[in-house]
Design an enzyme around this catalytic site. Structure first.
Site, mmCIF file in Angstrom:
data_model
loop_
_atom_site.group_PDB
_atom_site.id
_atom_site.type_symbol
_atom_site.label_atom_id
_atom_site.label_comp_id
_atom_site.label_asym_id
_atom_site.label_seq_id
_atom_site.Cartn_x
_atom_site.Cartn_y
_atom_site.Cartn_z
ATOM 1 N N GLY A 25 0.855 -1.198 0.000
ATOM 2 C CA GLY A 25 0.000 0.000 0.000
ATOM 3 C C GLY A 25 0.879 1.232 0.000
ATOM 4 N N ALA A 26 1.842 1.272 -0.951
ATOM 5 C CA ALA A 26 2.962 2.218 -0.872
ATOM 6 C C ALA A 26 2.778 3.506 -1.671
ATOM 7 C CB ALA A 26 4.232 1.524 -1.370
ATOM 8 N N GLY A 29 -0.928 8.191 0.900
ATOM 9 C CA GLY A 29 -1.263 8.182 2.325
ATOM 10 C C GLY A 29 -0.128 7.732 3.236
ATOM 11 N N PHE A 51 -1.712 -0.485 -6.043
ATOM 12 C CA PHE A 51 -2.668 -0.796 -7.096
ATOM 13 C C PHE A 51 -3.146 0.511 -7.703
ATOM 14 C CE2 PHE A 51 -6.482 -3.876 -7.933
ATOM 15 C CZ PHE A 51 -5.960 -4.162 -9.177
ATOM 16 N N GLU A 52 -2.582 0.876 -8.834
ATOM 17 C CA GLU A 52 -2.914 2.156 -9.462
ATOM 18 C C GLU A 52 -3.015 1.965 -10.971
ATOM 19 O OE1 GLU A 52 -3.458 4.901 -7.719
ATOM 20 O OE2 GLU A 52 -2.426 4.570 -5.807
ATOM 21 N N ALA A 89 -2.648 -6.625 -4.268
ATOM 22 C CA ALA A 89 -1.906 -7.196 -3.131
ATOM 23 C C ALA A 89 -2.657 -8.354 -2.466
ATOM 24 C CB ALA A 89 -1.632 -6.109 -2.094
ATOM 25 N N ALA A 117 -5.730 0.259 1.987
ATOM 26 C CA ALA A 117 -7.095 0.725 2.221
ATOM 27 C C ALA A 117 -7.831 0.459 0.923
ATOM 28 C CB ALA A 117 -7.117 2.211 2.561
ATOM 29 N N TYR A 212 -17.696 4.742 12.926
ATOM 30 C CA TYR A 212 -16.345 4.244 12.647
ATOM 31 C C TYR A 212 -15.956 3.092 13.575
ATOM 32 C CZ TYR A 212 -11.661 3.786 11.030
ATOM 33 O OH TYR A 212 -10.523 3.236 10.495
ATOM 34 N N VAL A 251 -6.687 13.566 5.824
ATOM 35 C CA VAL A 251 -7.358 13.532 4.531
ATOM 36 C C VAL A 251 -6.605 12.584 3.606
ATOM 37 C CG1 VAL A 251 -8.074 14.887 2.533
ATOM 38 C CG2 VAL A 251 -8.066 15.937 4.807
HETATM 39 P P1 NAD Z 1 -4.749 5.461 0.993
HETATM 40 O O1 NAD Z 1 -5.993 5.290 0.217
HETATM 41 O O2 NAD Z 1 -4.025 6.757 0.897
HETATM 42 O O3 NAD Z 1 -3.680 4.301 0.621
HETATM 43 C C1 NAD Z 1 -4.072 3.013 0.319
HETATM 44 C C2 NAD Z 1 -2.954 2.283 -0.397
HETATM 45 O O4 NAD Z 1 -3.389 0.926 -0.628
HETATM 46 C C3 NAD Z 1 -2.588 2.846 -1.775
HETATM 47 O O5 NAD Z 1 -1.182 2.744 -1.958
HETATM 48 C C4 NAD Z 1 -3.280 1.886 -2.742
HETATM 49 O O6 NAD Z 1 -2.648 1.761 -4.014
HETATM 50 C C5 NAD Z 1 -3.144 0.596 -1.980
HETATM 51 N N1 NAD Z 1 -4.118 -0.425 -2.371
HETATM 52 C C6 NAD Z 1 -5.465 -0.403 -2.241
HETATM 53 N N2 NAD Z 1 -5.985 -1.564 -2.696
HETATM 54 C C7 NAD Z 1 -4.947 -2.329 -3.093
HETATM 55 C C8 NAD Z 1 -4.821 -3.624 -3.635
HETATM 56 N N3 NAD Z 1 -5.885 -4.404 -3.862
HETATM 57 N N4 NAD Z 1 -3.577 -4.081 -3.941
HETATM 58 C C9 NAD Z 1 -2.478 -3.309 -3.731
HETATM 59 N N5 NAD Z 1 -2.539 -2.086 -3.199
HETATM 60 C C10 NAD Z 1 -3.751 -1.596 -2.896
HETATM 61 O O7 NAD Z 1 -5.130 5.121 2.498
HETATM 62 P P2 NAD Z 1 -4.530 5.536 3.920
HETATM 63 O O8 NAD Z 1 -5.469 6.508 4.530
HETATM 64 O O9 NAD Z 1 -3.089 5.824 3.846
HETATM 65 O O10 NAD Z 1 -4.785 4.175 4.709
HETATM 66 C C11 NAD Z 1 -3.768 3.232 4.975
HETATM 67 C C12 NAD Z 1 -4.075 2.579 6.311
HETATM 68 O O11 NAD Z 1 -4.034 3.576 7.346
HETATM 69 C C13 NAD Z 1 -5.470 1.953 6.373
HETATM 70 O O12 NAD Z 1 -5.411 0.770 7.123
HETATM 71 C C14 NAD Z 1 -6.263 3.000 7.150
HETATM 72 O O13 NAD Z 1 -7.373 2.462 7.828
HETATM 73 C C15 NAD Z 1 -5.203 3.479 8.117
HETATM 74 N N6 NAD Z 1 -5.490 4.777 8.762
HETATM 75 C C16 NAD Z 1 -5.954 5.836 8.038
HETATM 76 C C17 NAD Z 1 -6.259 7.038 8.700
HETATM 77 C C18 NAD Z 1 -6.774 8.227 7.942
HETATM 78 O O14 NAD Z 1 -7.333 9.123 8.558
HETATM 79 N N7 NAD Z 1 -6.594 8.302 6.658
HETATM 80 C C19 NAD Z 1 -6.050 7.155 10.078
HETATM 81 C C20 NAD Z 1 -5.533 6.067 10.780
HETATM 82 C C21 NAD Z 1 -5.267 4.870 10.107
HETATM 83 NA NA NA Z 2 -1.168 3.910 2.404
#
Ligand code: NAD
Ligand code: NA
Length: 374
Positions: A25-26, A29, A51-52, A89, A117, A212, A251
């Site tokens: 998930g690199a 975020g 996944f992009e 993934a 995510a 949530y 965000v």
């Molecule tokens: P994001 O949407 O920015 O990042 C998600 C990443 O997952 C992306 O790199 C995307 O390409 C990858 N991805 C999604 N589906 C995929 C798949 N099938 N195969 C490969 N890669 C895939 O999300 P984020 O907010 O950075 O969330 C990451 C984690 O952090 C999650 O577990 C989320 O619950 C947690 N989190 C988020 C927040 C928030 O406020 N955003 C707060 C605390 C924790």
């Molecule tokens: Na991420």
């Protein structure tokens, strides 16, 4: 992207930080921030899975694709190993490809960040497609929400999830896939002695609890957090451990899709910026690495064994202020009592707009060449 790299470069190197890192998930975020912190804070070699959409004739790629291309260009210029795998993934195929790449190029990894995510998961063993939902459990949830594009505050009611929806959400965002990754990597002997794996979770305030943390997504996070203990047990023989880090509300593409949360975030940003304690993904992860994961002392955790870098968000004075603003928030007041502008600008940045360093019209083919995508 460049701003995040520069932020990490402005900090002192992370003492005893990671050396070889896999981030699942690199591309955006917290996962992207984890990759940047590993590479530019600790000179780590990184493999990123994401996944992009790549660019197609006449069509731009999705934002995370460009993030990755830009990250790799910077990493390579700094003499750092960085390769990425674009694909699902959750699938066996991408796990196998990633494991083969690590085996060939790095041998083993000492840090695995799990930061997916996703609204959907195709289960690799059953073939079933699971969709996650964001709903309360047990009763209808009614509260304020904002359409951050227009600034209109309205009331929203969300019906409770069915048992099937709860189970599907746990399938997508729970810990099973994290466990599969670690099992398969361990079986392939690509986890170094003392390996650490971290997955990200969220708790948040009473205001958002019903939709949530006590809703469907919270059930998935409960499962993810329980999985950390199971993984830790399995890693004992190689002195490894699995950890949960509870991060701040920010965000991202994931969080902007959750009702009620954008209103909470716009008020939270206002309060935290006024207090001078606002952080984005990169500040959060830099602090996670420097002050939690890689210190000389034992890693501080809460009563449930979780690392807390949501400490500033959850400070009682911060929450009291947000709660007071929440009571007042409506379409007229939000522009002044909330940080809607900050929310929107962060949201635009997710898609590569309003970012000063981007030259629009950059030749897409050039981006493909520099990306080194596997
Ligand atoms: P994001 O949407 O920015 O990042 C998600 C990443 O997952 C992306 O790199 C995307 O390409 C990858 N991805 C999604 N589906 C995929 C798949 N099938 N195969 C490969 N890669 C895939 O999300 P984020 O907010 O950075 O969330 C990451 C984690 O952090 C999650 O577990 C989320 O619950 C947690 N989190 C988020 C927040 C928030 O406020 N955003 C707060 C605390 C924790
Ligand atoms: Na991420």
């Amino acid at each position: 992207m460049i701003n995040q790299i520069n932020y990490i470069k402005s900090k002192k190197a992370i003492d005893g930080g990671p050396v070889k890192v896999l981030v699942i998930g690199a591309s955006t975020g917290f996962g992207l921030a984890s990759r940047i912190t590993s590479a530019f804070g600790s000179d780590a070699s990184t493999v990123g899975v994401y996944f992009e959409k790549p660019p197609a004739p006449g069509k731009p790629a999705s934002a995370g694709w460009y993030n990755t291309a830009a990250f790799e260009k910077q990493a390579h210029e700094a003499g750092l190993y960085a390769k990425s795998i674009n694909g699902d993934a959750f699938s066996d195929e991408i796990k196998e490809k990633t494991i083969a790449l690590i085996k060939k190029d790095l041998g083993q990894v000492d840090l695995v960040i799990y930061s997916l995510a996703s609204p959907r998961r195709n289960h690799p063993k059953t073939g079933v497609a699971h969709n996650s939902v964001i709903k309360p459990i047990g009763e209808v949830f009614t509260n304020k929400t904002v359409d951050f594009h227009t600034g209109v505050v309205s009331e929203i009611s969300i019906n409770p999830a069915t048992d099937e929806e709860i189970a599907n959400t746990v399938e997508v965002m729970g810990g099973e896939d994290w466990g599969m990754w670690i099992d398969e990597m361990k079986a392939a002997n690509i986890l170094a002695n003392g390996v650490v794996t971290v997955a990200y979770s969220y708790i948040g305030p009473a205001l958002t609890e019903k939709v949530y943390r006590k809703g469907t997504i919270g059930r998935a996070k409960d499962h993810l957090e329980a999985t950390a203990f199971e993984i830790s047990d399995k890693l004992k023989d190689i002195d490894g451990k699995a950890l949960i880090s509870v991060n701040k509300a920010l965000v991202t593409q994931a969080s902007s899709a959750i009702p009620v949360i954008p209103l909470y975030i716009s008020l939270l940003y206002k309060v935290m910026k006024e207090e001078g304690i606002h952080e984005g993904c990169i500040e959060q992860i830099q602090r996670l690495f420097e002050q939690r994961l890689y210190t000389d002392t034992t890693i501080p955790v809460d009563e449930k064994g979780r690392i807390r870098i949501d400490d500033l968000e959850m400070r009682p004075d911060v929450q009291a202020k947000v709660q007071a603003l929440w009571a007042e928030a409506d379409t007229d007041s939000l522009a002044s009592i909330g940080d809607l502008a900050g929310y929107r600008s962060d949201f635009m940045n997710l898609f590569g707009f309003e970012v000063p360093e981007v030259t629009y019209g950059t030749d897409v083919n050039e981006m493909v060449e520099v990306s080194g995508l596997v």
